[in-house]
Design a protein around this motif. Structure first.
Motif, PDB file in Angstrom:
ATOM      1  N   TRP A 236       0.819  -1.182   0.000  1.00  0.00           N
ATOM      2  CA  TRP A 236       0.000   0.000   0.000  1.00  0.00           C
ATOM      3  C   TRP A 236       0.874   1.262   0.000  1.00  0.00           C
ATOM      4  O   TRP A 236       1.983   1.260   0.524  1.00  0.00           O
ATOM      5  N   THR A 239      -1.107   4.685   4.952  1.00  0.00           N
ATOM      6  CA  THR A 239      -1.467   4.001   6.190  1.00  0.00           C
ATOM      7  C   THR A 239      -2.641   4.729   6.827  1.00  0.00           C
ATOM      8  O   THR A 239      -2.882   5.910   6.565  1.00  0.00           O
ATOM      9  N   ASN A 245       5.390   3.513   7.832  1.00  0.00           N
ATOM     10  CA  ASN A 245       5.812   2.159   8.169  1.00  0.00           C
ATOM     11  C   ASN A 245       5.335   1.199   7.093  1.00  0.00           C
ATOM     12  O   ASN A 245       4.491   1.546   6.266  1.00  0.00           O
ATOM     13  N   TYR A 247       3.259  -1.186   5.234  1.00  0.00           N
ATOM     14  CA  TYR A 247       1.839  -1.527   5.303  1.00  0.00           C
ATOM     15  C   TYR A 247       1.509  -2.412   4.115  1.00  0.00           C
ATOM     16  O   TYR A 247       1.401  -1.952   2.984  1.00  0.00           O
ATOM     17  N   SER A 284       6.135   2.356   3.444  1.00  0.00           N
ATOM     18  CA  SER A 284       7.407   2.256   4.136  1.00  0.00           C
ATOM     19  C   SER A 284       8.364   3.346   3.658  1.00  0.00           C
ATOM     20  O   SER A 284       9.217   3.815   4.422  1.00  0.00           O
TER      21      SER A 284
END
Length: 488
Positions: A236, A239, A245, A247, A284
């Motif tokens: 993805w 988030t 981060n 995801y 990320s």
């Protein structure tokens, strides 16, 4: 005094650094949300690229690139030169009215076949023009080599490849990221986390054109070409809490496999020291919202990558031949992966063998793909070297499941589904040839009526005989009583 000037210079440089834009056009507000780690902040900030100064050198940096008129001419000339394996069409117009031209390459262009469709989109951001140049190179290379190169022939004969060289011709003319309305087109799509621009009529015409396009053609996979970094990006992209981060989407393994195909085929993308293997999860790297990549996967059943193909957004035109050679095999291999990997097939009905436009699910992966409406063909991309449980379903039919062990090559699996049997159908009997034209239920009911008629007639005959016998008995009794009376 020197110290004062040094501090002033550093302050200005640092301010300019923070106000820069990102390769995918990242957030200009919160940096590294949710982390206080200095090294993470520095690594994140490295992904910012200085916005091009539109007042200086804008003419020089475009020298050697195709203008929009040149691009339109190149597309039409390609259509004439390669008419046997292509067609040219437009999916709409930009804000300023420039047609969004598409090249379709196939052995049967324009026809619907039980084959996967792939699309490449270039120049999503106006100041990232390398993609539009490479896509014209790609189309011409396939045209020149499909009769002699096995990979080109594989693509022409087994895939419908659609190429949109420029999604943002107005932005290219203006030498800026956004379109003529200064909107970032890669932030203009419906988002799964935050409602952005919910009214489709208020979206940019270029965005609407893409959305309508995917409503007409069922694409299996696609990729958009960007500049400013060297990495293959996969969903993805955002988030739910806007934190940076990893995801993962349901098909994370498959997307990593697809991104690796491009990265490993590239001259040096897989050697990246910043992105292991030359690939990255979008969230990320840095979260974005309203992106085209996630929308494709969620709403169109299309597995899309975002490809950053050049560290420099707008390199000198004399570098384009080298960039083409660096990316050529990646562009070809990603398209060819649609038929060289995954599981493919069709769904049929056992009642007459007609195609069923059903759905395919993989147990353990929360994602469903739909078969084509005409041929009921499906093309399910999967990470190889795994064992999968494949489920085919269709309303009104019994689902069917099979296990496959997917190797490095593709598999073909057809499904034949049985109609669900209702309680009424359980009453039906096999039709006898003497009752042609009648349903089995009518034959059964007709048989029962005939039986009832026989019983009714038998009862009536019995009652008539009984009545006659009773009347005769009464007559004899009356006669005997009369004789006795006369004798007395």
């Amino acid at each position: 005094m020197k110290l004062l000037f040094s501090l002033l210079f550093f302050s200005l440089a640092f301010s300019s650094f923070l106000s820069s834009s990102v390769a995918r056009g990242g957030e200009r507000t919160s940096l590294c949300s949710g982390t206080n780690n200095v090294s993470s902040y520095v690594n994140y900030a490295r992904r910012f690229l200085v916005e091009d100064d539109q007042s200086q050198g804008s003419v020089d940096k475009a020298r050697g690139y195709l203008t929009n008129s040149d691009l339109e001419k190149a597309v039409k000339e390609f259509g004439e030169r390669c008419s046997s394996i292509s067609r040219i069409y437009s999916i709409g117009k930009s804000v300023n009215g420039f047609p969004l031209w598409v090249i379709e390459i196939s052995d049967k262009p324009g026809a619907e076949e039980p084959e996967p469709a792939f699309k490449y989109i270039g120049n999503v951001h106006g100041d990232e023009p390398v993609g539009r140049e490479l896509l014209i190179h790609l189309a011409n290379w396939i045209c020149d080599n499909y009769l002699k190169d096995p990979l080109a022939r594989l693509i022409v004969e087994n895939v419908h490849l659609h190429i949109l060289p420029s999604m943002n011709p107005d932005g290219f003319s203006l030498r800026r990221r956004g379109n003529a309305n200064n909107v970032d087109l890669n932030r203009d799509f419906p988002d799964q986390f935050f409602p952005l621009n919910g009214d489709i009529n208020s979206r940019q015409p270029e965005t609407r054109a893409i959305m309508n396009w995917l409503g007409e053609i069922h694409f299996t996979a696609s990729a958009s070409l960007h500049g400013g970094a060297l990495v293959a990006n996969y969903p993805w992209d955002g988030t739910g809490d806007k934190r940076r981060n990893y995801y993962a989407c349901p098909d994370d393994d498959t997307f990593r496999f697809m991104a690796s195909i491009y990265s490993r085929s590239h001259h040096n993308m897989s050697l990246s020291t910043e992105f292991p293997g030359g690939i990255t999860n979008g969230a990320s790297w840095y979260p974005i919202y309203g992106g085209m990549q996630d929308w494709n996967y969620i709403h169109a059943g299309c597995f899309e990558l975002t490809l950053e193909i050049s560290d420099n957004k707008w390199p000198n035109a004399d570098e384009l031949p080298v960039l083409w050679e660096y990316n050529k095999m990646s562009l070809l291999n990603l398209v060819a992966s649609l038929v060289k990997t995954g599981v493919h097939g069709r769904i049929f009905s056992s009642d007459g063998g007609r195609p069923l436009p059903g759905s395919i699910m993989i147990k353990g992966i929360n994602y469903t793909i739909k078969a084509g409406s005409l041929f009921a063909d499906y093309h399910r991309l999967l990470n190889p070297a795994e064992r999968y449980e494949v489920v085919a379903s269709m309303p009104g039919y019994k689902s069917k499941t099979t296990w496959i062990v997917l190797g490095e090559s593709a598999m073909s699996v057809d499904f034949i589904l049985d109609p669900e049997v209702t309680a009424m159908e359980n009453l039906r009997i096999i039709c006898d040839c003497s009752y042609c034209g009648k349903s089995k239920l009518e034959n059964l009911w007709g048989f029962h009526l005939e039986f009832y008629y026989i019983i009714l007639i038998t009862i009536l005959v019995f009652l008539c005989v009984l009545l006659i016998w009773r009347m005769r008995l009464n007559f004899l009794n009356h006669r005997q009583s009369t004789k006795k009376s006369s004798q007395v």
